[in-house]
Design an enzyme around this catalytic site. Structure first.
Site, PDB file in Angstrom:
ATOM      1  CG  HIS A  40      16.773 -14.711 146.487  1.00 55.03           C
ATOM      2  ND1 HIS A  40      16.365 -14.412 145.193  1.00 55.03           N
ATOM      3  CD2 HIS A  40      15.830 -15.550 146.977  1.00 55.03           C
ATOM      4  CE1 HIS A  40      15.240 -15.029 144.938  1.00 55.03           C
ATOM      5  NE2 HIS A  40      14.883 -15.739 145.999  1.00 55.03           N
ATOM      6  CG  HIS A  69      15.590 -19.375 149.757  1.00 53.76           C
ATOM      7  ND1 HIS A  69      14.376 -18.811 150.084  1.00 53.76           N
ATOM      8  CD2 HIS A  69      15.740 -19.219 148.418  1.00 53.76           C
ATOM      9  CE1 HIS A  69      13.818 -18.335 148.981  1.00 53.76           C
ATOM     10  NE2 HIS A  69      14.633 -18.575 147.957  1.00 53.76           N
TER      11      HIS A  69
END
Length: 194
Positions: free
Chosen positions: A180, A182
């Protein structure tokens, strides 16, 4: 033995074990972030801080994260269902800000900036961590970066600036083993980040 160590001036504080200080600083930081999150996002005010819930609110406290880190470090755990897999399937609600056939972006429930959005691939395809990327992942990785800048534009961060961060592994403070990105912005970010 059990006596506190004393500094040169006989000060007992000089003998406090440094990892304990770091742990206290971390806990204070998490509590401050939770309070700041409520100020930045009023809809979070209804949520209560559950110290056993882990950073992302899942029933995943520190011992579970350490166990997950150890499994990942030993090469295992890539097939484990993550919190993010459950968000993709709709089993866990999320504040989704962007979605296409390949990627999903949603607000972090413990934001570290006024705008903190996570960008994930809908299908991990073995990408639990960035260092596990292979040649076949080039297009996906490029797409995730493209989505990150689209999210930044949508959140009106492009003119003032923003940061894209990928945490990898134990020392990188990765807490969910589903790759992922950010996207952080909305305030002046400091450097160095760690």
């Amino acid at each position: 033995g059990l006596e506190p160590r004393r500094g040169a001036r006989g000060d007992a504080r000089a003998g406090i074990h440094m990892p304990a200080i770091k742990l206290l600083q971390c806990l204070v930081g998490i509590m401050l972030a939770a309070g700041a999150a409520r100020a930045w996002r009023p809809h979070l005010a209804r949520r209560t801080l559950n110290p056993r819930a882990g950073i992302f609110g899942a029933a995943q406290g520190l011992p579970a994260r350490i166990a997950a880190w150890r499994r990942m470090a030993s090469g295992g755990g890539d097939d484990e269902i993550t919190l993010f897999d459950k968000i993709v399937k709709g089993e866990i609600p999320a504040d989704i800000v962007y979605q296409d056939d390949v990627a999903l972006a949603f607000r972090d429930i413990a934001p570290q900036a006024p705008t903190h959005v996570l960008v994930i691939p809908k299908d991990r395809d073995g990408l639990s961590q960035l260092h596990k990327a292979e040649e076949r992942h080039k297009a996906l990785l490029g797409h995730l970066m493209y989505v990150a800048q689209e999210v930044a534009k949508q959140e009106e961060l492009a003119d003032s600036g923003f940061r894209v961060v990928v945490n990898d592994g134990i020392h990188g403070q990765q807490s969910v083993f589903h790759l992922h990105l950010h996207v952080l912005g909305g305030r002046q970010l400091s450097w160095p980040p760690g």
